[in-house]
Scaffold this motif. Structure first.
Motif, PDB file in Angstrom:
ATOM      1  N   HIS A 326      47.248  45.524  55.491  1.00 10.56           N
ATOM      2  CA  HIS A 326      46.126  44.424  55.896  1.00 10.56           C
ATOM      3  C   HIS A 326      46.187  44.552  57.446  1.00 10.56           C
ATOM      4  CE1 HIS A 326      44.618  40.528  56.713  1.00 10.56           C
ATOM      5  NE2 HIS A 326      43.535  41.030  56.186  1.00 10.56           N
ATOM      6  N   ASN A 327      47.502  44.000  57.901  1.00 10.73           N
ATOM      7  CA  ASN A 327      47.597  43.801  59.401  1.00 10.73           C
ATOM      8  C   ASN A 327      48.799  44.436  60.039  1.00 10.73           C
ATOM      9  OD1 ASN A 327      46.130  42.486  61.555  1.00 10.73           O
ATOM     10  ND2 ASN A 327      46.293  40.598  60.541  1.00 10.73           N
ATOM     11  N   ILE A 328      48.842  44.537  61.220  1.00  9.14           N
ATOM     12  CA  ILE A 328      50.085  44.878  62.035  1.00  9.14           C
ATOM     13  C   ILE A 328      50.354  43.696  62.930  1.00  9.14           C
ATOM     14  CG2 ILE A 328      50.140  47.325  61.410  1.00  9.14           C
ATOM     15  CD1 ILE A 328      49.137  47.709  64.144  1.00  9.14           C
ATOM     16  N   SER A 344      54.374  45.822  59.676  1.00  9.93           N
ATOM     17  CA  SER A 344      52.878  45.509  58.930  1.00  9.93           C
ATOM     18  C   SER A 344      53.238  44.634  57.629  1.00  9.93           C
ATOM     19  CB  SER A 344      52.545  46.916  58.596  1.00  9.93           C
ATOM     20  OG  SER A 344      53.433  47.603  57.917  1.00  9.93           O
ATOM     21  N   THR A 345      51.825  44.469  57.292  1.00  6.59           N
ATOM     22  CA  THR A 345      51.662  43.511  55.868  1.00  6.59           C
ATOM     23  C   THR A 345      51.093  44.487  54.965  1.00  6.59           C
ATOM     24  OG1 THR A 345      49.717  42.559  56.471  1.00  6.59           O
ATOM     25  CG2 THR A 345      51.652  41.140  56.963  1.00  6.59           C
ATOM     26  N   GLY A 350      54.458  43.291  50.349  1.00  2.00           N
ATOM     27  CA  GLY A 350      54.891  42.587  51.289  1.00  2.00           C
ATOM     28  C   GLY A 350      54.760  43.188  52.771  1.00  2.00           C
ATOM     29  N   ILE A 351      56.062  43.053  53.384  1.00  2.00           N
ATOM     30  CA  ILE A 351      56.153  43.142  54.935  1.00  2.00           C
ATOM     31  C   ILE A 351      57.130  44.517  55.161  1.00  2.00           C
ATOM     32  CG2 ILE A 351      57.053  42.343  56.934  1.00  2.00           C
ATOM     33  CD1 ILE A 351      56.621  39.821  54.422  1.00  2.00           C
ATOM     34  N   CYS A 390      49.490  38.733  54.407  1.00  2.00           N
ATOM     35  CA  CYS A 390      48.274  39.010  55.348  1.00  2.00           C
ATOM     36  C   CYS A 390      48.619  39.191  56.895  1.00  2.00           C
ATOM     37  CB  CYS A 390      47.531  37.482  55.413  1.00  2.00           C
ATOM     38  SG  CYS A 390      45.972  37.616  56.142  1.00  2.00           S
ATOM     39  N   ASP A 391      49.395  38.272  57.222  1.00  2.00           N
ATOM     40  CA  ASP A 391      49.799  38.627  58.918  1.00  2.00           C
ATOM     41  C   ASP A 391      51.075  38.633  59.244  1.00  2.00           C
ATOM     42  OD1 ASP A 391      49.130  39.233  61.366  1.00  2.00           O
ATOM     43  OD2 ASP A 391      48.444  37.257  62.019  1.00  2.00           O
ATOM     44  N   VAL A 392      51.616  39.097  60.232  1.00  2.00           N
ATOM     45  CA  VAL A 392      53.028  39.152  60.652  1.00  2.00           C
ATOM     46  C   VAL A 392      53.074  38.902  62.185  1.00  2.00           C
ATOM     47  CG1 VAL A 392      52.948  41.616  60.837  1.00  2.00           C
ATOM     48  CG2 VAL A 392      55.233  40.530  60.682  1.00  2.00           C
ATOM     49  N   TYR A 393      54.199  38.182  62.614  1.00  2.00           N
ATOM     50  CA  TYR A 393      54.322  37.943  64.036  1.00  2.00           C
ATOM     51  C   TYR A 393      55.881  38.126  64.335  1.00  2.00           C
ATOM     52  CZ  TYR A 393      53.889  35.890  68.669  1.00  2.00           C
ATOM     53  OH  TYR A 393      53.903  35.330  69.918  1.00  2.00           O
ATOM     54  N   VAL A 394      56.172  38.697  65.478  1.00  2.00           N
ATOM     55  CA  VAL A 394      57.416  38.822  65.782  1.00  2.00           C
ATOM     56  C   VAL A 394      57.842  38.297  66.966  1.00  2.00           C
ATOM     57  CG1 VAL A 394      59.410  40.662  65.974  1.00  2.00           C
ATOM     58  CG2 VAL A 394      57.407  41.050  64.329  1.00  2.00           C
TER      59      VAL A 394
END
Length: 416
Positions: A326-328, A344-345, A350-351, A390-394
Protein backbone atom coordinates in the motif's frame (compact mmCIF):
# COMPACT_ATOMS: atom_id res chain seq x y z
CA UNK A 1 -1.16 -0.01 28.35
CA UNK A 2 1.37 -2.50 29.75
CA UNK A 3 3.53 -4.88 27.76
CA UNK A 4 1.15 -7.68 28.74
CA UNK A 5 -1.76 -5.73 27.23
CA UNK A 6 -0.13 -5.15 23.86
CA UNK A 7 -1.55 -7.02 20.88
CA UNK A 8 0.35 -10.23 20.11
CA UNK A 9 1.55 -10.32 16.50
CA UNK A 10 0.64 -13.03 14.05
CA UNK A 11 4.27 -12.87 12.90
CA UNK A 12 7.33 -10.87 13.92
CA UNK A 13 10.93 -10.83 12.80
CA UNK A 14 13.41 -8.23 14.08
CA UNK A 15 10.57 -5.91 15.10
CA UNK A 16 9.16 -5.43 18.60
CA UNK A 17 5.86 -3.79 19.50
CA UNK A 18 6.36 -1.24 22.30
CA UNK A 19 3.13 0.79 22.13
CA UNK A 20 -0.40 0.71 20.76
CA UNK A 21 -3.37 3.10 20.68
CA UNK A 22 -6.97 2.88 19.49
CA UNK A 23 -6.71 6.62 18.84
CA UNK A 24 -9.51 7.59 21.17
CA UNK A 25 -11.91 4.93 19.92
CA UNK A 26 -11.22 5.76 16.27
CA UNK A 27 -8.75 3.02 15.34
CA UNK A 28 -9.01 3.55 11.59
CA UNK A 29 -6.07 5.43 10.11
CA UNK A 30 -4.86 6.41 6.66
CA UNK A 31 -1.98 8.88 6.29
CA UNK A 32 0.28 9.20 9.32
CA UNK A 33 2.71 11.99 10.28
CA UNK A 34 4.87 12.49 13.39
CA UNK A 35 5.57 16.08 14.48
CA UNK A 36 7.21 17.24 17.74
CA UNK A 37 6.38 13.94 19.44
CA UNK A 38 2.75 13.86 18.27
CA UNK A 39 1.14 11.54 15.71
CA UNK A 40 -1.37 13.01 13.27
CA UNK A 41 -3.58 10.51 11.46
CA UNK A 42 -6.43 10.95 8.99
CA UNK A 43 -9.43 8.64 9.40
CA UNK A 44 -10.97 6.61 6.59
CA UNK A 45 -14.30 5.86 8.28
CA UNK A 46 -14.41 7.84 11.54
CA UNK A 47 -14.23 11.13 9.61
CA UNK A 48 -11.78 13.91 10.41
CA UNK A 49 -8.34 13.42 11.93
CA UNK A 50 -6.82 12.70 15.34
CA UNK A 51 -3.71 13.73 17.27
CA UNK A 52 -1.96 11.26 19.58
CA UNK A 53 0.77 12.22 22.06
CA UNK A 54 3.58 9.71 21.42
CA UNK A 55 6.34 11.43 23.37
CA UNK A 56 6.25 8.34 25.59
CA UNK A 57 6.02 5.70 22.86
CA UNK A 58 5.16 3.03 25.43
CA UNK A 59 2.07 4.98 26.48
CA UNK A 60 0.53 6.89 23.54
CA UNK A 61 -2.35 9.16 24.53
CA UNK A 62 -5.03 10.62 22.22
CA UNK A 63 -5.22 14.38 22.77
CA UNK A 64 -7.35 15.82 19.96
CA UNK A 65 -9.95 14.91 17.37
CA UNK A 66 -11.01 17.32 14.62
CA UNK A 67 -14.17 16.22 12.77
CA UNK A 68 -14.47 16.53 9.00
CA UNK A 69 -17.15 18.58 7.27
CA UNK A 70 -20.24 16.63 6.23
CA UNK A 71 -19.70 13.94 3.57
CA UNK A 72 -16.01 14.83 3.43
CA UNK A 73 -12.74 12.89 3.66
CA UNK A 74 -9.76 14.15 5.66
CA UNK A 75 -7.82 10.94 5.01
CA UNK A 76 -4.49 12.49 3.96
CA UNK A 77 -2.43 15.18 5.67
CA UNK A 78 1.06 16.66 5.85
CA UNK A 79 2.96 18.22 8.73
CA UNK A 80 6.11 20.32 8.71
CA UNK A 81 7.31 22.44 11.61
CA UNK A 82 4.28 24.52 12.70
CA UNK A 83 1.96 23.75 9.76
CA UNK A 84 -0.54 20.98 9.12
CA UNK A 85 -2.17 20.65 5.69
CA UNK A 86 -5.30 18.47 5.46
CA UNK A 87 -7.15 17.35 2.35
CA UNK A 88 -10.89 17.85 1.90
CA UNK A 89 -12.59 15.64 -0.68
CA UNK A 90 -15.79 13.74 -1.29
CA UNK A 91 -16.02 10.78 1.10
CA UNK A 92 -15.86 8.14 -1.61
CA UNK A 93 -16.27 5.07 0.60
CA UNK A 94 -19.45 6.46 2.17
CA UNK A 95 -21.04 6.86 -1.29
CA UNK A 96 -23.46 4.33 -2.74
CA UNK A 97 -21.56 4.10 -6.03
CA UNK A 98 -18.41 2.87 -4.28
CA UNK A 99 -19.80 0.39 -1.74
CA UNK A 100 -18.36 -2.21 -4.10
CA UNK A 101 -14.76 -1.01 -3.90
CA UNK A 102 -13.90 -2.43 -7.33
CA UNK A 103 -15.90 0.50 -8.77
CA UNK A 104 -13.50 2.98 -7.16
CA UNK A 105 -10.47 1.42 -8.81
CA UNK A 106 -11.60 1.30 -12.42
CA UNK A 107 -12.76 3.70 -15.10
CA UNK A 108 -12.99 7.49 -15.10
CA UNK A 109 -13.55 8.50 -11.49
CA UNK A 110 -14.77 11.99 -12.39
CA UNK A 111 -17.58 10.52 -14.49
CA UNK A 112 -18.73 8.32 -11.61
CA UNK A 113 -18.59 11.16 -9.10
CA UNK A 114 -20.32 13.50 -11.57
CA UNK A 115 -17.63 16.19 -11.55
CA UNK A 116 -16.34 15.41 -15.06
CA UNK A 117 -19.69 16.50 -16.50
CA UNK A 118 -20.50 18.91 -13.62
CA UNK A 119 -23.91 17.23 -13.34
CA UNK A 120 -24.07 16.37 -9.66
CA UNK A 121 -25.12 18.55 -6.76
CA UNK A 122 -22.26 18.90 -4.25
CA UNK A 123 -22.81 17.86 -0.66
CA UNK A 124 -19.13 17.72 0.33
CA UNK A 125 -16.28 20.18 0.97
CA UNK A 126 -13.43 20.29 -1.56
CA UNK A 127 -10.03 21.87 -0.97
CA UNK A 128 -7.18 22.12 1.53
CA UNK A 129 -7.30 23.26 5.17
CA UNK A 130 -4.20 24.74 6.80
CA UNK A 131 -3.70 24.54 10.57
CA UNK A 132 -1.21 26.11 12.94
CA UNK A 133 0.24 23.29 15.06
CA UNK A 134 2.77 25.27 17.08
CA UNK A 135 0.85 23.56 19.88
CA UNK A 136 0.38 20.09 18.31
CA UNK A 137 -2.32 19.07 20.78
CA UNK A 138 -4.53 21.97 19.70
CA UNK A 139 -4.58 22.42 15.89
CA UNK A 140 -5.79 25.92 15.01
CA UNK A 141 -7.33 26.50 11.58
CA UNK A 142 -5.76 29.46 9.76
CA UNK A 143 -6.97 29.09 6.16
CA UNK A 144 -8.89 27.06 3.60
CA UNK A 145 -8.17 26.87 -0.13
CA UNK A 146 -11.27 25.69 -2.01
CA UNK A 147 -11.21 23.84 -5.32
CA UNK A 148 -14.04 23.23 -7.76
CA UNK A 149 -14.68 19.53 -8.03
CA UNK A 150 -14.30 16.33 -6.04
CA UNK A 151 -11.50 17.72 -3.93
CA UNK A 152 -7.86 17.00 -3.10
CA UNK A 153 -6.66 13.43 -2.60
CA UNK A 154 -3.12 13.82 -1.28
CA UNK A 155 -0.55 16.57 -0.70
CA UNK A 156 3.26 16.73 -0.62
CA UNK A 157 4.66 19.48 1.61
CA UNK A 158 8.05 19.62 3.33
CA UNK A 159 8.19 23.32 4.18
CA UNK A 160 8.95 26.41 2.17
CA UNK A 161 6.88 28.10 -0.45
CA UNK A 162 5.47 25.21 -2.45
CA UNK A 163 2.99 22.41 -1.83
CA UNK A 164 1.90 19.87 -4.43
CA UNK A 165 -1.43 18.09 -4.63
CA UNK A 166 -3.50 15.59 -6.59
CA UNK A 167 -6.83 17.24 -7.32
CA UNK A 168 -10.11 16.06 -8.88
CA UNK A 169 -11.38 19.18 -10.65
CA UNK A 170 -14.56 19.85 -12.57
CA UNK A 171 -14.26 18.72 -16.18
CA UNK A 172 -11.47 16.17 -15.59
CA UNK A 173 -11.68 12.39 -15.65
CA UNK A 174 -9.51 11.87 -12.56
CA UNK A 175 -7.00 13.50 -10.21
CA UNK A 176 -4.40 15.78 -11.83
CA UNK A 177 -1.23 17.46 -10.53
CA UNK A 178 -1.41 20.94 -8.98
CA UNK A 179 1.24 23.23 -7.53
CA UNK A 180 0.17 25.43 -4.60
CA UNK A 181 1.82 28.66 -3.49
CA UNK A 182 2.21 28.61 0.30
CA UNK A 183 4.15 31.89 0.57
CA UNK A 184 1.34 33.10 2.82
CA UNK A 185 -0.08 30.06 4.69
CA UNK A 186 -3.13 32.17 5.56
CA UNK A 187 -3.85 32.51 1.84
CA UNK A 188 -2.64 29.48 -0.19
CA UNK A 189 -3.19 29.78 -3.95
CA UNK A 190 -3.12 27.47 -6.95
CA UNK A 191 -0.06 28.15 -9.12
CA UNK A 192 -0.04 25.57 -11.93
CA UNK A 193 -1.44 22.29 -13.28
CA UNK A 194 -0.37 19.26 -15.25
CA UNK A 195 -2.44 16.36 -16.59
CA UNK A 196 -1.99 13.59 -19.09
CA UNK A 197 -3.63 14.04 -22.50
CA UNK A 198 -7.19 12.72 -22.53
CA UNK A 199 -8.06 13.79 -18.99
CA UNK A 200 -9.57 17.22 -19.70
CA UNK A 201 -13.04 16.36 -20.98
CA UNK A 202 -14.19 19.97 -20.58
CA UNK A 203 -11.57 21.01 -23.17
CA UNK A 204 -12.75 18.36 -25.63
CA UNK A 205 -10.12 15.74 -24.85
CA UNK A 206 -11.27 12.14 -25.21
CA UNK A 207 -10.90 9.45 -22.57
CA UNK A 208 -11.18 5.75 -23.29
CA UNK A 209 -10.80 2.62 -21.21
CA UNK A 210 -11.86 1.09 -17.93
CA UNK A 211 -8.62 1.66 -16.05
CA UNK A 212 -7.89 4.33 -13.41
CA UNK A 213 -5.72 6.97 -15.04
CA UNK A 214 -5.26 9.56 -12.29
CA UNK A 215 -2.55 10.90 -10.00
CA UNK A 216 -2.40 9.39 -6.53
CA UNK A 217 0.30 11.86 -5.48
CA UNK A 218 3.77 13.10 -6.36
CA UNK A 219 6.98 13.21 -4.34
CA UNK A 220 9.16 16.20 -5.13
CA UNK A 221 12.94 16.43 -5.13
CA UNK A 222 14.34 19.79 -6.20
CA UNK A 223 12.59 20.79 -9.41
CA UNK A 224 11.33 17.31 -10.26
CA UNK A 225 7.99 15.74 -9.29
CA UNK A 226 7.71 11.96 -9.37
CA UNK A 227 4.02 11.26 -9.89
CA UNK A 228 2.31 7.91 -9.20
CA UNK A 229 -0.48 7.82 -11.78
CA UNK A 230 -2.30 4.63 -10.76
CA UNK A 231 -2.91 2.49 -13.89
CA UNK A 232 -0.86 4.90 -15.99
CA UNK A 233 2.36 4.15 -14.08
CA UNK A 234 4.93 6.85 -13.30
CA UNK A 235 4.78 10.42 -14.63
CA UNK A 236 7.91 12.52 -14.02
CA UNK A 237 7.32 16.27 -14.22
CA UNK A 238 9.65 19.30 -14.43
CA UNK A 239 8.38 21.87 -11.90
CA UNK A 240 11.19 24.40 -12.23
CA UNK A 241 8.43 26.77 -13.37
CA UNK A 242 5.73 26.06 -10.79
CA UNK A 243 3.16 27.89 -12.91
CA UNK A 244 3.85 25.70 -15.92
CA UNK A 245 4.81 22.09 -15.03
CA UNK A 246 6.09 20.10 -18.01
CA UNK A 247 6.48 16.39 -18.71
CA UNK A 248 9.92 14.79 -18.48
CA UNK A 249 8.88 11.17 -19.03
CA UNK A 250 5.82 8.95 -18.75
CA UNK A 251 6.64 5.31 -18.01
CA UNK A 252 4.00 2.60 -17.75
CA UNK A 253 4.39 -1.15 -17.21
CA UNK A 254 0.66 -1.87 -16.97
CA UNK A 255 -0.12 -4.04 -18.84
CA UNK A 256 1.35 -6.60 -18.51
CA UNK A 257 1.49 -5.80 -14.77
CA UNK A 258 -1.57 -4.83 -12.76
CA UNK A 259 -1.30 -1.06 -12.35
CA UNK A 260 -2.23 0.89 -9.24
CA UNK A 261 1.02 2.88 -8.95
CA UNK A 262 0.92 4.60 -5.55
CA UNK A 263 4.35 5.98 -4.57
CA UNK A 264 7.43 7.05 -6.55
CA UNK A 265 10.24 7.76 -4.06
CA UNK A 266 13.50 9.24 -5.39
CA UNK A 267 16.78 8.30 -3.71
CA UNK A 268 18.86 11.04 -5.35
CA UNK A 269 22.25 10.22 -3.81
CA UNK A 270 22.09 6.79 -5.43
CA UNK A 271 20.22 7.71 -8.65
CA UNK A 272 17.47 5.27 -7.73
CA UNK A 273 13.68 5.29 -7.49
CA UNK A 274 11.48 3.07 -5.32
CA UNK A 275 8.10 2.68 -7.00
CA UNK A 276 5.08 1.02 -5.37
CA UNK A 277 2.14 -0.58 -7.15
CA UNK A 278 -0.77 -0.75 -4.71
CA UNK A 279 -2.80 -3.92 -4.22
CA UNK A 280 -6.42 -2.71 -4.37
CA UNK A 281 -8.62 -5.84 -4.51
CA UNK A 282 -9.25 -8.72 -2.13
CA UNK A 283 -7.57 -12.12 -2.33
CA UNK A 284 -5.12 -11.02 -5.04
CA UNK A 285 -7.90 -10.47 -7.60
CA UNK A 286 -5.74 -7.79 -9.20
CA UNK A 287 -2.68 -10.04 -9.23
CA UNK A 288 0.53 -9.90 -7.23
CA UNK A 289 1.66 -6.28 -6.96
CA UNK A 290 5.29 -5.24 -6.68
CA UNK A 291 7.59 -2.68 -5.16
CA UNK A 292 10.07 -1.87 -7.91
CA UNK A 293 13.63 -0.56 -7.94
CA UNK A 294 14.41 1.75 -10.83
CA UNK A 295 17.80 2.96 -12.01
CA UNK A 296 17.36 6.72 -12.48
CA UNK A 297 20.81 7.75 -13.73
CA UNK A 298 19.15 9.06 -16.90
CA UNK A 299 16.02 10.86 -15.61
CA UNK A 300 14.36 10.74 -19.02
CA UNK A 301 14.80 6.96 -19.13
CA UNK A 302 14.29 5.23 -15.74
CA UNK A 303 14.85 1.47 -15.96
CA UNK A 304 13.46 -1.19 -13.60
CA UNK A 305 16.23 -3.36 -12.16
CA UNK A 306 14.60 -5.46 -9.40
CA UNK A 307 11.55 -6.04 -7.22
CA UNK A 308 11.19 -6.45 -3.47
CA UNK A 309 10.68 -9.91 -1.93
CA UNK A 310 7.06 -11.04 -1.60
CA UNK A 311 6.08 -12.19 1.92
CA UNK A 312 5.69 -15.96 1.89
CA UNK A 313 5.60 -17.17 5.50
CA UNK A 314 1.78 -17.43 5.24
CA UNK A 315 -0.80 -17.79 2.45
CA UNK A 316 -1.69 -14.12 2.37
CA UNK A 317 -3.74 -14.32 -0.83
CA UNK A 318 -6.14 -16.59 1.08
CA UNK A 319 -6.21 -14.51 4.29
CA UNK A 320 -8.96 -12.15 3.01
CA UNK A 321 -8.63 -8.43 2.42
CA UNK A 322 -5.85 -6.91 0.34
CA UNK A 323 -2.43 -8.55 0.17
CA UNK A 324 0.45 -6.52 -1.17
CA UNK A 325 1.92 -3.04 -1.07
CA UNK A 326 0.00 0.00 0.00
CA UNK A 327 2.51 2.59 1.16
CA UNK A 328 6.16 3.21 1.92
CA UNK A 329 7.81 5.62 4.32
CA UNK A 330 8.78 8.57 2.14
CA UNK A 331 11.99 9.88 3.77
CA UNK A 332 10.40 12.88 5.42
CA UNK A 333 13.02 15.56 6.21
CA UNK A 334 11.92 15.76 9.87
CA UNK A 335 12.10 11.97 10.24
CA UNK A 336 14.53 9.25 9.25
CA UNK A 337 16.14 9.73 5.83
CA UNK A 338 17.68 6.55 4.42
CA UNK A 339 18.60 5.28 0.99
CA UNK A 340 19.53 1.86 2.39
CA UNK A 341 16.35 0.76 4.22
CA UNK A 342 12.77 0.94 2.94
CA UNK A 343 9.80 0.59 5.30
CA UNK A 344 6.58 -0.56 3.64
CA UNK A 345 3.04 -1.59 4.52
CA UNK A 346 1.77 -4.78 2.91
CA UNK A 347 -1.84 -4.60 4.16
CA UNK A 348 -2.78 -8.08 5.45
CA UNK A 349 0.94 -8.96 5.56
CA UNK A 350 1.75 -6.10 7.92
CA UNK A 351 4.87 -3.94 7.96
CA UNK A 352 8.08 -4.91 6.16
CA UNK A 353 11.65 -3.58 6.25
CA UNK A 354 13.78 -4.10 3.16
CA UNK A 355 17.54 -3.64 2.83
CA UNK A 356 18.34 -2.15 -0.60
CA UNK A 357 22.07 -1.67 -0.11
CA UNK A 358 22.32 -3.95 -3.14
CA UNK A 359 19.66 -2.41 -5.36
CA UNK A 360 19.67 -5.45 -7.64
CA UNK A 361 18.90 -7.81 -4.75
CA UNK A 362 16.55 -6.22 -2.19
CA UNK A 363 16.42 -8.30 0.99
CA UNK A 364 13.73 -8.36 3.68
CA UNK A 365 15.32 -7.90 7.10
CA UNK A 366 12.33 -7.36 9.41
CA UNK A 367 8.56 -7.77 9.55
CA UNK A 368 5.63 -7.30 11.90
CA UNK A 369 2.12 -8.61 11.20
CA UNK A 370 -0.45 -7.42 13.77
CA UNK A 371 -3.28 -9.71 14.87
CA UNK A 372 -6.87 -9.47 13.71
CA UNK A 373 -8.40 -6.13 14.85
CA UNK A 374 -10.80 -6.10 17.77
CA UNK A 375 -13.64 -4.72 15.68
CA UNK A 376 -14.55 -3.62 12.19
CA UNK A 377 -14.56 0.15 11.62
CA UNK A 378 -14.86 -0.20 7.83
CA UNK A 379 -18.60 0.31 7.25
CA UNK A 380 -18.72 -1.00 3.69
CA UNK A 381 -20.76 -4.20 3.25
CA UNK A 382 -18.97 -7.53 3.29
CA UNK A 383 -15.57 -6.27 4.45
CA UNK A 384 -13.50 -8.89 6.32
CA UNK A 385 -12.18 -8.40 9.84
CA UNK A 386 -8.52 -8.61 8.93
CA UNK A 387 -5.47 -6.42 9.40
CA UNK A 388 -4.93 -3.92 6.56
CA UNK A 389 -1.82 -1.94 7.50
CA UNK A 390 -2.02 1.36 5.67
CA UNK A 391 0.80 3.82 6.36
CA UNK A 392 4.21 3.88 8.05
CA UNK A 393 6.42 6.66 9.45
CA UNK A 394 9.93 6.36 10.90
CA UNK A 395 11.25 9.04 13.23
CA UNK A 396 14.84 10.24 13.59
CA UNK A 397 15.39 7.83 16.49
CA UNK A 398 14.34 4.91 14.29
CA UNK A 399 10.99 4.21 15.94
CA UNK A 400 8.46 2.86 13.47
CA UNK A 401 4.83 4.04 13.57
CA UNK A 402 2.20 2.20 11.54
CA UNK A 403 -1.58 2.34 11.31
CA UNK A 404 -4.45 0.31 9.93
CA UNK A 405 -7.98 0.68 8.57
CA UNK A 406 -9.35 -0.95 11.74
CA UNK A 407 -6.52 -1.82 14.13
CA UNK A 408 -5.19 1.47 15.52
CA UNK A 409 -1.65 2.84 15.87
CA UNK A 410 1.31 0.50 16.36
CA UNK A 411 4.68 1.76 17.62
CA UNK A 412 7.58 -0.55 16.88
CA UNK A 413 11.31 -0.89 17.43
CA UNK A 414 13.36 -2.23 14.55
CA UNK A 415 15.83 -4.71 16.04
CA UNK A 416 17.85 -5.70 13.00
Amino acid sequence: MTVLDLPKPDYANNMKLIGHSDQGGRPDGVQLMINKGFAFTGHMFSKGFSVIDVRDPHNPKPVAYVPAPANTWNIHLQTHEDLLLVINAKDMFASAEFQDETEYYKGALGKKVGTAQQTRQRDWTAGMTVYDISNPAEPRKISFMPVEGGGIHRIWYTGGRWAYASVLLDGFTDYIFMTIDMADPANPKEAGRYWLPGMNLAAGEEHNGERRGGLHHAIIHGDTAYGAWRDEGMVVIDVSDRSNPELIVHKNWSPPFGGGTHNCLPLPDRDLLVVVDEAVLDNCEDGIKHIWMFDNRVPSSPVSISTFPIPSEAEYCKKDGHFGPHNIYENRPDGLVSDQMIFSTMQNAGIRVTDISDAYRPKEVAAFVPPKPNRLIDHRPGRPLVIQNCDVYVDKQGLVYANDYNGGLFILEYQG
